[in-house]
Write an enzyme that holds these catalytic residues in place. Structure first.
Site, short mmCIF file in Angstrom:
data_model
loop_
_atom_site.label_atom_id
_atom_site.label_comp_id
_atom_site.label_asym_id
_atom_site.label_seq_id
_atom_site.Cartn_x
_atom_site.Cartn_y
_atom_site.Cartn_z
N LYS A 10 0.83 -1.20 0.00
CA LYS A 10 0.00 0.00 0.00
C LYS A 10 0.87 1.27 0.00
O LYS A 10 2.09 1.20 0.22
CB LYS A 10 -0.93 -0.04 1.22
N TYR A 50 -12.34 -2.15 -3.71
CA TYR A 50 -12.86 -2.27 -2.34
C TYR A 50 -14.39 -2.18 -2.29
O TYR A 50 -14.94 -1.84 -1.24
CB TYR A 50 -12.25 -1.18 -1.46
N ASN A 113 -2.06 0.10 6.89
CA ASN A 113 -1.51 -1.15 7.42
C ASN A 113 -0.62 -1.87 6.41
O ASN A 113 -0.43 -3.07 6.47
CB ASN A 113 -2.63 -2.04 7.96
N HIS A 116 -2.08 -5.34 1.52
CA HIS A 116 -3.38 -5.99 1.30
C HIS A 116 -3.12 -7.46 0.98
O HIS A 116 -2.12 -7.78 0.34
CB HIS A 116 -4.12 -5.36 0.12
N GLU A 127 -9.65 -10.75 -7.49
CA GLU A 127 -8.72 -9.63 -7.30
C GLU A 127 -7.54 -9.71 -8.27
O GLU A 127 -7.09 -8.69 -8.79
CB GLU A 127 -8.23 -9.61 -5.86
P1 ADP Z 1 -7.92 -6.77 5.65
O1 ADP Z 1 -7.11 -5.80 4.79
O2 ADP Z 1 -7.12 -7.29 6.81
O3 ADP Z 1 -8.54 -7.87 4.83
P2 ADP Z 1 -10.56 -5.54 5.77
O4 ADP Z 1 -10.86 -6.28 4.50
O5 ADP Z 1 -11.50 -5.66 6.90
O6 ADP Z 1 -9.10 -5.92 6.32
O7 ADP Z 1 -10.43 -3.98 5.45
C1 ADP Z 1 -9.83 -3.55 4.25
C2 ADP Z 1 -8.94 -2.37 4.56
O8 ADP Z 1 -9.74 -1.28 5.02
C3 ADP Z 1 -7.94 -2.60 5.69
O9 ADP Z 1 -6.77 -3.28 5.30
C4 ADP Z 1 -7.64 -1.17 6.12
O10 ADP Z 1 -6.73 -0.53 5.21
C5 ADP Z 1 -9.01 -0.53 5.99
N1 ADP Z 1 -9.73 -0.57 7.27
C6 ADP Z 1 -10.28 -1.67 7.86
N2 ADP Z 1 -10.87 -1.36 9.04
C7 ADP Z 1 -10.68 -0.02 9.20
C8 ADP Z 1 -11.05 0.93 10.21
N3 ADP Z 1 -11.73 0.55 11.29
N4 ADP Z 1 -10.69 2.22 10.04
C9 ADP Z 1 -10.00 2.61 8.94
N5 ADP Z 1 -9.62 1.78 7.94
C10 ADP Z 1 -9.95 0.49 8.06
MG MG Z 2 -9.99 -7.78 3.37
#
Ligand code: ADP
Ligand code: MG
Length: 138
Positions: A10, A50, A113, A116, A127
């Protein structure tokens, strides 16, 4: 079972010169790079990628962040690649991620974070197809 999965370094990872360290972690743990491209996502591309999160309160923030700088999109291949990649990445919230995972080592917060990873083989196929034609997957 040999699988493929989609990984993205990212914008926060690219900005902090972490591409090489992240790729090395995948390769060292037995995942091969089957496709790779650096690109700046358009708003439409990020929203489409997304789309499952479009009703979530953080959707706008997520799209702004994912378009804030270039990303590195990769298809990874290996034994149980989907789950393996999720293990190497760690939990969504870096504060809750296990020691030694990418998100624990490098994640800034639950939004920024660093990586992805697809969450199922079905979503991995969708994807990977979103970013790579089959001719660009090796
Ligand atoms: P992952 O990436 O671990 O699969 P999710 O699919 O739940 O997690 O969420 C997609 C992305 O959205 C996350 O990697 C993060 O960048 C963002 N995200 C998830 N939860 C939050 C939150 N509570 N606040 C802000 N951004 C979030
Ligand atoms: Mg996810």
């Amino acid at each position: 079972m040999i699988q493929k999965t989609l990984s993205i370094v990212k914008p926060d990872g690219v900005k902090r010169n972490l591409i090489g360290k992240i790729v090395a972690m995948f390769e060292d743990k037995g995942l091969k790079i089957a496709a790779m491209e650096m690109k700046l996502l358009s708003k439409k591309e990020a929203e489409g990628f997304y789309v499952v999160h479009k009703e979530r309160p953080f959707f706008g923030e997520l799209v702004d962040y994912m378009t804030s700088g270039p990303v590195v999109v990769m298809a990874l291949e290996g034994e149980n690649a989907v789950l393996r990649n999720r293990e190497i990445m760690g939990a969504t919230d870096p504060a809750k991620a296990d020691a030694g995972t990418i998100r624990k080592l490098y994640g800034v917060n639950v939004g920024e974070n660093t990586v992805h990873g697809s969450d199922s083989p079905e979503n991995a196929a969708i994807e990977i197809g979103y970013f790579f034609p089959s001719s660009k997957i090796f």
